[in-house]
Design an enzyme around this catalytic site. Sequence first.
Site, PDB file in Angstrom:
ATOM      1  N   ARG A 130       0.843  -1.210   0.000  1.00  0.00           N
ATOM      2  CA  ARG A 130       0.000   0.000   0.000  1.00  0.00           C
ATOM      3  C   ARG A 130       0.867   1.245   0.000  1.00  0.00           C
ATOM      4  O   ARG A 130       2.049   1.217   0.362  1.00  0.00           O
ATOM      5  CB  ARG A 130      -0.945   0.028   1.195  1.00  0.00           C
ATOM      6  CG  ARG A 130      -0.264   0.017   2.560  1.00  0.00           C
ATOM      7  CD  ARG A 130      -0.129   1.384   3.190  1.00  0.00           C
ATOM      8  NE  ARG A 130       0.711   1.338   4.376  1.00  0.00           N
ATOM      9  CZ  ARG A 130       1.994   1.604   4.378  1.00  0.00           C
ATOM     10  NH1 ARG A 130       2.618   1.920   3.264  1.00  0.00           N
ATOM     11  NH2 ARG A 130       2.696   1.562   5.504  1.00  0.00           N
TER      12      ARG A 130
ATOM     13  N   GLU B 177       0.391   9.885   8.729  1.00  0.00           N
ATOM     14  CA  GLU B 177       1.554   9.040   9.049  1.00  0.00           C
ATOM     15  C   GLU B 177       1.775   8.930  10.547  1.00  0.00           C
ATOM     16  O   GLU B 177       1.733   9.932  11.267  1.00  0.00           O
ATOM     17  CB  GLU B 177       2.798   9.646   8.363  1.00  0.00           C
ATOM     18  CG  GLU B 177       3.732   8.611   7.835  1.00  0.00           C
ATOM     19  CD  GLU B 177       3.031   7.684   6.832  1.00  0.00           C
ATOM     20  OE1 GLU B 177       2.672   6.572   7.254  1.00  0.00           O
ATOM     21  OE2 GLU B 177       2.858   8.067   5.664  1.00  0.00           O
TER      22      GLU B 177
ATOM     23  N   ASP C   7      -2.077   5.908  13.074  1.00  0.00           N
ATOM     24  CA  ASP C   7      -3.029   4.792  13.261  1.00  0.00           C
ATOM     25  C   ASP C   7      -2.874   4.173  14.638  1.00  0.00           C
ATOM     26  O   ASP C   7      -3.855   3.880  15.311  1.00  0.00           O
ATOM     27  CB  ASP C   7      -2.897   3.737  12.135  1.00  0.00           C
ATOM     28  CG  ASP C   7      -1.504   3.126  12.019  1.00  0.00           C
ATOM     29  OD1 ASP C   7      -0.531   3.703  12.557  1.00  0.00           O
ATOM     30  OD2 ASP C   7      -1.387   2.055  11.389  1.00  0.00           O
TER      31      ASP C   7
ATOM     32  N   ASP D 202      -2.034  -0.845   7.809  1.00  0.00           N
ATOM     33  CA  ASP D 202      -1.484  -1.683   6.743  1.00  0.00           C
ATOM     34  C   ASP D 202      -2.343  -2.915   6.496  1.00  0.00           C
ATOM     35  O   ASP D 202      -2.642  -3.270   5.356  1.00  0.00           O
ATOM     36  CB  ASP D 202      -0.052  -2.114   7.093  1.00  0.00           C
ATOM     37  CG  ASP D 202       0.846  -0.922   7.318  1.00  0.00           C
ATOM     38  OD1 ASP D 202       0.434   0.204   6.955  1.00  0.00           O
ATOM     39  OD2 ASP D 202       1.947  -1.085   7.866  1.00  0.00           O
TER      40      ASP D 202
ATOM     41  N   LYS E  92      11.886  -2.538  10.046  1.00  0.00           N
ATOM     42  CA  LYS E  92      11.258  -2.016  11.262  1.00  0.00           C
ATOM     43  C   LYS E  92      11.395  -2.950  12.471  1.00  0.00           C
ATOM     44  O   LYS E  92      11.655  -2.494  13.585  1.00  0.00           O
ATOM     45  CB  LYS E  92       9.773  -1.714  10.999  1.00  0.00           C
ATOM     46  CG  LYS E  92       9.498  -0.273  10.611  1.00  0.00           C
ATOM     47  CD  LYS E  92      10.041   0.141   9.263  1.00  0.00           C
ATOM     48  CE  LYS E  92       9.166  -0.332   8.114  1.00  0.00           C
ATOM     49  NZ  LYS E  92       9.745   0.010   6.790  1.00  0.00           N
TER      50      LYS E  92
END
Length: 462
Positions: A47, A53, A56, A194, A238
């Site tokens: 996505r 950014e 969420d 995501d 990450k």
Amino acid sequence: MADYSRDCPEIVTQVPSAQKERYKSLRNLFIERFGSEPAFFTRAPGRVNLIGEHIDYCGYSVLPMAIQQDILIAAGPNSDQMLVFKNTNPEYRDFTSNIGDFKIDPTNPLWHNYILCGFRGIVEAECVSVPSGMNLLVDGTIPPSAGLSSSSALVCCGSLVTMHINGLEIPKRKLADICMRCEHYIGTQGGGMDQSICFLAETGTAKWIQFNPIRATNVSLPPGVAFVISNSCVELQKAATSHFNIRVVECRLATQVLAKSKGLDWKQFKVLAKLQEALAVSLEEMLDNVENVLHPEPYSKKEICEILGVSEEELNKESLSQNTLEVTSFKLHDRAKHVFGEANRVMKFKEICDQAPSDAAIQLGELMSDSHTSCRDLYQCSCEHLDQLVELCRLSGSLGSRLTGAGWGGCAVSMVPSEIVDDFISKVQAGYYAANPKLQCRVKESLFATEPGNGANIFEMT
Ligand code: ADP
Ligand code: MG
């Protein structure tokens, strides 16, 4: 209990004709590697987040769309209770384990762990007592560690495989919810953007995603613009670093220090949106609270303990993650200021798309660029190369450009007038990729226009 009944796009479909060749070669490779036909395929897209950014996981809505690049898995059951994962890319080594005998290791997040997250998520959520063994062959086209969510596509694809192979039917919104939680097994404490867009995306539309519970609303983007992705080619994995979780923890601590200052039971509050809800005030008023309560200088752990009236041990348990226990300094003011400002920009973006004024594209572009500035300066999740790339995109004719995904590298997304897309791409190629042979040879998969694609599916060959 969440209500998932207002679901949902068809999950089992036929392979689109344009994709048949790719599926056929994956099928042939599966036969070569496993000695049997695959039973079915699952596909999960990457996505691009247009705006919203790092909010969420604070409970605020976001505005992404699915891209064409994806994770595709050819799958078949095995009767010896084994999990056997192979990959078309030899960099990702084969994985084999007995079904009851695997560990998801956050300190060594190798690729197969993401599929194991999806597997474990489904098995636990649906209480599958004797799950089927699985032979999987994975083929991915999403640039990894580039902010286009290859990790969640793997988790979601792994969950779909597990669901289908065990004869389960789970609505897409529930799958998104399960996957949002089970990606945490790898250690990153992300929000649900995501996984939600991965399942709920539909061709031709971006989605406004809200949380608690997960909801996805179509958003019509203005006519005459295209979205172009450019990868800085600076990678950040990450789960292997603490960058991401430090920001999650800073937001949690900002929530708790603000809650305490308002006389609330701070331990009840983990995310900024819940605090806003409890205080029943606007985002602007939350921004005033940030200015009045939090100081711009970093907080030491000791200072936070004193404010909240807890020992360091208790703070570790209440508010920190495993990989942030050693962090001693936290920026609360700037992080919270970014979150409330960015949440506001998402609302404005959605409103402009809905109202479609004549200068919609210009206004949206400005919001995207403001978002980048806030990510760079307040959230400090950009990096030098990405900042240069964003600046180059603006100078090359975009209406707005910003980093997309977690940042610290990875991609920028630009809103570009459709008629200048080719010219824009040439300029960015010349300015960022051409001078460096290592980047130039990756330009095709690193610099491209994209359109809103479809969400995750199960495919059966005909
Ligand atoms: P992002 O989600 O932004 O792409 P992450 O750091 O969250 O980046 O996840 C990247 C990891 O996902 C990679 O290190 C790798 O383990 C896994 N991954 C991505 N693409 C593939 C693929 N095609 N096959 C196997 N694993 C993949
Ligand atoms: Mg990821």
